[in-house]
Write a protein that holds these residues in place. Structure first.
Motif, PDB file in Angstrom:
ATOM      1  N   LEU A 250       0.915  -1.215  -0.055  1.00 32.20           N
ATOM      2  CA  LEU A 250      -0.099  -0.152   0.017  1.00 32.20           C
ATOM      3  C   LEU A 250       0.744   1.341   0.173  1.00 32.20           C
ATOM      4  CD1 LEU A 250      -2.690   1.364   0.573  1.00 32.20           C
ATOM      5  CD2 LEU A 250      -2.280   1.064   2.997  1.00 32.20           C
ATOM      6  N   TYR A 251       2.008   1.151   0.841  1.00 33.17           N
ATOM      7  CA  TYR A 251       2.625   2.413   0.996  1.00 33.17           C
ATOM      8  C   TYR A 251       4.049   2.739  -0.074  1.00 33.17           C
ATOM      9  CZ  TYR A 251       0.176   3.508   5.163  1.00 33.17           C
ATOM     10  OH  TYR A 251      -0.973   3.675   6.056  1.00 33.17           O
ATOM     11  N   THR A 252       3.986   1.706  -0.716  1.00 32.64           N
ATOM     12  CA  THR A 252       5.309   1.568  -1.863  1.00 32.64           C
ATOM     13  C   THR A 252       4.789   1.596  -3.186  1.00 32.64           C
ATOM     14  OG1 THR A 252       5.573  -0.692  -1.649  1.00 32.64           O
ATOM     15  CG2 THR A 252       6.992   0.711  -0.438  1.00 32.64           C
ATOM     16  N   GLY A 253       3.678   0.829  -3.477  1.00 31.69           N
ATOM     17  CA  GLY A 253       3.299   0.692  -4.942  1.00 31.69           C
ATOM     18  C   GLY A 253       4.255  -0.597  -5.645  1.00 31.69           C
ATOM     19  N   MET A 254       4.937  -1.070  -4.778  1.00 32.10           N
ATOM     20  CA  MET A 254       5.749  -2.153  -5.341  1.00 32.10           C
ATOM     21  C   MET A 254       5.041  -3.431  -5.802  1.00 32.10           C
ATOM     22  SD  MET A 254       8.912  -1.763  -2.625  1.00 32.10           S
ATOM     23  CE  MET A 254       9.876  -3.532  -3.458  1.00 32.10           C
ATOM     24  N   ARG A 255       5.314  -4.328  -6.651  1.00 32.83           N
ATOM     25  CA  ARG A 255       4.913  -5.402  -7.198  1.00 32.83           C
ATOM     26  C   ARG A 255       5.088  -6.339  -5.999  1.00 32.83           C
ATOM     27  NH1 ARG A 255       8.144  -3.473 -11.358  1.00 32.83           N
ATOM     28  NH2 ARG A 255       6.772  -2.721 -13.167  1.00 32.83           N
ATOM     29  N   SER A 281      11.666  -5.437 -13.861  1.00 29.54           N
ATOM     30  CA  SER A 281      12.329  -4.592 -15.033  1.00 29.54           C
ATOM     31  C   SER A 281      13.804  -4.945 -15.129  1.00 29.54           C
ATOM     32  CB  SER A 281      12.146  -3.082 -14.548  1.00 29.54           C
ATOM     33  OG  SER A 281      13.230  -2.741 -13.500  1.00 29.54           O
ATOM     34  N   GLY A 282      14.365  -5.801 -14.086  1.00 30.48           N
ATOM     35  CA  GLY A 282      15.771  -6.102 -13.930  1.00 30.48           C
ATOM     36  C   GLY A 282      16.653  -4.832 -13.495  1.00 30.48           C
ATOM     37  N   VAL A 283      16.011  -3.925 -13.166  1.00 28.64           N
ATOM     38  CA  VAL A 283      16.940  -2.787 -12.507  1.00 28.64           C
ATOM     39  C   VAL A 283      16.696  -2.795 -11.064  1.00 28.64           C
ATOM     40  CG1 VAL A 283      17.137  -0.379 -12.490  1.00 28.64           C
ATOM     41  CG2 VAL A 283      16.461  -1.325 -14.504  1.00 28.64           C
ATOM     42  N   PRO A 284      17.682  -3.026 -10.235  1.00 31.89           N
ATOM     43  CA  PRO A 284      17.550  -2.797  -8.712  1.00 31.89           C
ATOM     44  C   PRO A 284      17.020  -1.595  -8.175  1.00 31.89           C
ATOM     45  CG  PRO A 284      19.882  -3.583  -9.562  1.00 31.89           C
ATOM     46  CD  PRO A 284      19.198  -2.942 -10.775  1.00 31.89           C
ATOM     47  N   LEU A 285      16.309  -1.765  -7.186  1.00 29.91           N
ATOM     48  CA  LEU A 285      15.560  -0.575  -6.882  1.00 29.91           C
ATOM     49  C   LEU A 285      15.976  -0.327  -5.440  1.00 29.91           C
ATOM     50  CD1 LEU A 285      12.777   0.865  -7.331  1.00 29.91           C
ATOM     51  CD2 LEU A 285      11.422  -0.725  -6.301  1.00 29.91           C
ATOM     52  N   GLU A 286      16.078   1.086  -5.122  1.00 32.46           N
ATOM     53  CA  GLU A 286      16.693   1.571  -3.902  1.00 32.46           C
ATOM     54  C   GLU A 286      15.782   2.813  -3.610  1.00 32.46           C
ATOM     55  OE1 GLU A 286      20.424   3.808  -2.989  1.00 32.46           O
ATOM     56  OE2 GLU A 286      20.858   1.651  -2.187  1.00 32.46           O
ATOM     57  N   LEU A 287      15.187   2.500  -2.344  1.00 34.67           N
ATOM     58  CA  LEU A 287      13.949   3.635  -1.876  1.00 34.67           C
ATOM     59  C   LEU A 287      13.855   4.004  -0.677  1.00 34.67           C
ATOM     60  CD1 LEU A 287      10.818   1.732  -3.743  1.00 34.67           C
ATOM     61  CD2 LEU A 287      11.793   4.025  -4.429  1.00 34.67           C
ATOM     62  N   HIS A 347      -2.298  -6.047  -6.966  1.00 27.66           N
ATOM     63  CA  HIS A 347      -1.780  -4.920  -8.006  1.00 27.66           C
ATOM     64  C   HIS A 347      -2.643  -3.738  -7.805  1.00 27.66           C
ATOM     65  CE1 HIS A 347       1.050  -4.448 -11.292  1.00 27.66           C
ATOM     66  NE2 HIS A 347       0.127  -3.626 -11.835  1.00 27.66           N
ATOM     67  N   GLY A 348      -3.817  -3.757  -7.216  1.00 28.59           N
ATOM     68  CA  GLY A 348      -4.864  -2.761  -7.161  1.00 28.59           C
ATOM     69  C   GLY A 348      -4.115  -1.605  -5.922  1.00 28.59           C
ATOM     70  N   LEU A 349      -3.114  -2.038  -5.328  1.00 28.58           N
ATOM     71  CA  LEU A 349      -2.619  -1.165  -4.384  1.00 28.58           C
ATOM     72  C   LEU A 349      -1.462  -0.361  -5.219  1.00 28.58           C
ATOM     73  CD1 LEU A 349      -1.787  -3.636  -1.566  1.00 28.58           C
ATOM     74  CD2 LEU A 349      -3.367  -2.036  -1.439  1.00 28.58           C
ATOM     75  N   ARG A 350      -1.041  -0.823  -6.139  1.00 31.37           N
ATOM     76  CA  ARG A 350       0.064  -0.144  -7.191  1.00 31.37           C
ATOM     77  C   ARG A 350      -0.746   0.590  -7.656  1.00 31.37           C
ATOM     78  NH1 ARG A 350       5.264  -1.350  -9.267  1.00 31.37           N
ATOM     79  NH2 ARG A 350       5.544  -0.706 -11.458  1.00 31.37           N
ATOM     80  N   ASN A 351      -1.693   0.507  -8.460  1.00 32.50           N
ATOM     81  CA  ASN A 351      -2.699   1.326  -9.137  1.00 32.50           C
ATOM     82  C   ASN A 351      -2.976   2.489  -8.291  1.00 32.50           C
ATOM     83  OD1 ASN A 351      -2.444  -0.527 -11.292  1.00 32.50           O
ATOM     84  ND2 ASN A 351      -4.583  -1.372 -10.960  1.00 32.50           N
ATOM     85  N   ALA A 352      -3.196   2.252  -7.165  1.00 32.74           N
ATOM     86  CA  ALA A 352      -3.721   3.217  -5.996  1.00 32.74           C
ATOM     87  C   ALA A 352      -2.557   4.370  -5.867  1.00 32.74           C
ATOM     88  CB  ALA A 352      -4.438   2.814  -4.811  1.00 32.74           C
ATOM     89  N   LYS A 369       7.433   7.015 -11.710  1.00 35.00           N
ATOM     90  CA  LYS A 369       7.919   5.739 -12.244  1.00 35.00           C
ATOM     91  C   LYS A 369       9.117   5.279 -11.699  1.00 35.00           C
ATOM     92  CE  LYS A 369       6.189   6.250 -17.246  1.00 35.00           C
ATOM     93  NZ  LYS A 369       6.746   6.673 -18.834  1.00 35.00           N
ATOM     94  N   ARG A 370      10.034   6.219 -11.090  1.00 32.31           N
ATOM     95  CA  ARG A 370      11.084   5.749 -10.498  1.00 32.31           C
ATOM     96  C   ARG A 370      10.807   5.377  -9.146  1.00 32.31           C
ATOM     97  NH1 ARG A 370      14.182   4.198  -7.574  1.00 32.31           N
ATOM     98  NH2 ARG A 370      16.465   4.683  -7.192  1.00 32.31           N
ATOM     99  N   LEU A 371       9.766   5.763  -8.522  1.00 33.68           N
ATOM    100  CA  LEU A 371       9.469   5.188  -7.194  1.00 33.68           C
ATOM    101  C   LEU A 371       8.798   3.786  -7.225  1.00 33.68           C
ATOM    102  CD1 LEU A 371       7.433   8.269  -5.703  1.00 33.68           C
ATOM    103  CD2 LEU A 371       9.414   7.190  -4.658  1.00 33.68           C
ATOM    104  N   VAL A 372       8.080   3.373  -8.374  1.00 36.33           N
ATOM    105  CA  VAL A 372       7.505   2.212  -8.440  1.00 36.33           C
ATOM    106  C   VAL A 372       8.294   1.300  -9.430  1.00 36.33           C
ATOM    107  CG1 VAL A 372       5.144   3.232  -8.065  1.00 36.33           C
ATOM    108  CG2 VAL A 372       5.813   2.713 -10.469  1.00 36.33           C
ATOM    109  N   ASN A 373       9.281   1.763  -9.872  1.00 35.89           N
ATOM    110  CA  ASN A 373      10.383   1.125 -10.877  1.00 35.89           C
ATOM    111  C   ASN A 373       9.653   0.504 -12.114  1.00 35.89           C
ATOM    112  OD1 ASN A 373      12.931  -0.050 -11.126  1.00 35.89           O
ATOM    113  ND2 ASN A 373      12.399  -1.886 -10.784  1.00 35.89           N
ATOM    114  N   HIS A 374       8.998   1.238 -12.530  1.00 31.62           N
ATOM    115  CA  HIS A 374       8.318   1.088 -13.989  1.00 31.62           C
ATOM    116  C   HIS A 374       9.187   1.508 -15.021  1.00 31.62           C
ATOM    117  CE1 HIS A 374       5.270   1.662 -17.091  1.00 31.62           C
ATOM    118  NE2 HIS A 374       4.436   0.983 -16.204  1.00 31.62           N
TER     119      HIS A 374
END
Length: 417
Positions: A250-255, A281-287, A347-352, A369-374
């Motif tokens: 809910l608080y990150t929008g992550m998969r 995406s294959g790209v490491p995510l640091e948040l 996935h609805g949490l990500r959409n929200a 996009k950077r926050l959710v690694n899109h």
């Protein structure tokens, strides 16, 4: 030539050449055209039109009392008749020397179990993303686990049909599609190596089976769904690890797949950040760690000391899973939906989250996009810009989390007055 093939018998004799083999026509049943130059060499024609060169022989010293055995030496189109005849001569030469090629092949092609086939298929995917490999193991163990001891030829179309229905009921439409798609790929690999092995998923599709249609779910406004989803999560999810995992989404929008494998060695509470190495995406995510995430992680850290040592590496551990971390949340979805009164899915949490960032707070799309690694492959101009740093993400990430809390709590009556 048509008159000969219409007999559907094994008594047709002719010189097997490319022209004569091309002219052989399929019938209602498989039939064989025998070569008039080499005894025991023939071409088997299947109703499907597939033509294979074979050698028929009697093994051992039993003469005519010995059982007939048959070996396929090649498929027409891949092997020429002349080449197949030479291969047949080699087989017959071995038989004359006391060998039994058909028996040797039968031993060599003993079918593996589904578990062995799944493990080999997964092990062959060196270029696949780690998350994909984990998903394949989950399909193998969770959705097909009770079949792993079965030989590949012991699973049929009806089994597939029933399993598709069962996975749909217990886990949902998307997991059912994924499980059968995985099973289909596993069989494709082994159908190449084992002539006669049929792919039960292909058979199910040929008999009218259909995957669930893919539909893109759309949520109502975050102001409408977030209070209901939060109420449903609090009331329906008793397991505190599962509940915190949902709140983390809910608080990150992550998969979901990016959260469930989060390890403590990727979390730095002192620096206020966490890192996900394996992403879609294959790209490491640091948040950055927001206040809300800090509370969740503090709860999980306090409980990790009570876990067995084997499970302490995971932020969201599960002693009942093979991986050691939580893998399945789908059983909660229906209860959350029932209590909240609005359809819930992870996935609805990500959409929200994305909607709150872009519509509620009007944050730049590149930042969201950077926050959710899109993935961002289509915007050339955006690609030229330097990436967002964790320090730059910290304030907007906190704004999004705070706005989510505001929407969950609902409008302030005193502010309206």
């Amino acid at each position: 030539m048509t008159d000969h093939t219409a007999k559907r018998t094994a008594k047709v004799k002719l010189t097997l050449t490319k022209r004569t083999v091309d002219a052989l026509e399929p019938a209602e049943r498989p039939w064989i055209a025998w070569d008039d130059r080499l005894t025991g060499f023939g071409c088997r024609v299947q109703p499907s039109g597939v033509k294979s060169f074979i050698v028929n022989y009697r093994a051992g010293d039993g003469g005519r009392k010995a059982p007939n055995k048959r070996v396929v030496v090649g498929r027409h189109g891949r092997v020429t008749p002349d080449r197949a005849r030479k291969l047949a001569q080699e087989v017959l030469g071995r038989v004359a020397g006391g060998d039994d090629p058909a028996g040797e092949r039968a031993d060599a092609r003993a079918l593996p179990t589904l578990g062995e086939a799944c493990d080999e298929y997964i092990g062959s995917g060196h270029d696949r993303a780690a998350e994909t490999q984990r998903s394949y193991r989950r399909y193998s163990d969770l959705y097909l686990g009770d079949w792993r001891a079965r030989p590949l030829d012991a699973i049929g179309r009806r089994d597939v049909e029933e399993r598709f229905r069962l996975v749909t009921e217990r886990h949902g439409r998307v997991p059912a599609n994924q499980a059968l798609s995985f099973l289909r790929s596993v069989y494709r690999r082994f159908c190449v190596d084992h002539e006669g092995l049929r792919n039960p998923v292909e058979m199910w599709l040929a008999a009218g089976g259909r995957y669930h249609a893919k539909t893109r779910k759309r949520i109502s406004s975050p102001a409408e769904v977030l209070p209901r989803w939060r109420a449903g999560i609090d009331a329906a999810v008793v397991n505190p690890v599962h509940r915190d995992l949902l709140l983390y989404g809910l608080y990150t929008g992550m998969r979901k797949g990016e959260i469930i494998g989060l390890r403590w060695d990727r979390v730095d509470l002192g620096a206020g950040l966490f890192r996900v190495e394996e992403t879609k995406s294959g790209v490491p995510l640091e948040l950055p760690v927001t206040r809300q995430l800090g509370d969740i992680l503090a709860r999980r850290r306090a409980n990790s000391d009570a876990m067995q040592e084997a499970f302490r590496d995971w932020v969201f551990p599960s002693p009942s899973s093979r991986s050691g971390h939580v893998e399945e949340l789908h059983p909660h979805y229906a209860r959350i939906t029932g209590i909240g009164g609005v359809k819930f899915w992870f996935h609805g949490l990500r959409n929200a989250f994305i909607t709150v960032a872009e519509r509620e707070l009007m944050l730049p799309r590149s930042l969201t996009k950077r926050l959710v690694n899109h993935a961002r492959p289509s915007d050339v101009t955006e690609g030229y810009a330097a990436d967002w740093t964790v320090a730059q993400l910290r304030e907007p990430a906190q704004r999004i989390a705070d706005r989510i809390d505001e929407l969950i709590e609902g409008p302030d009556p005193s502010r309206a007055a």
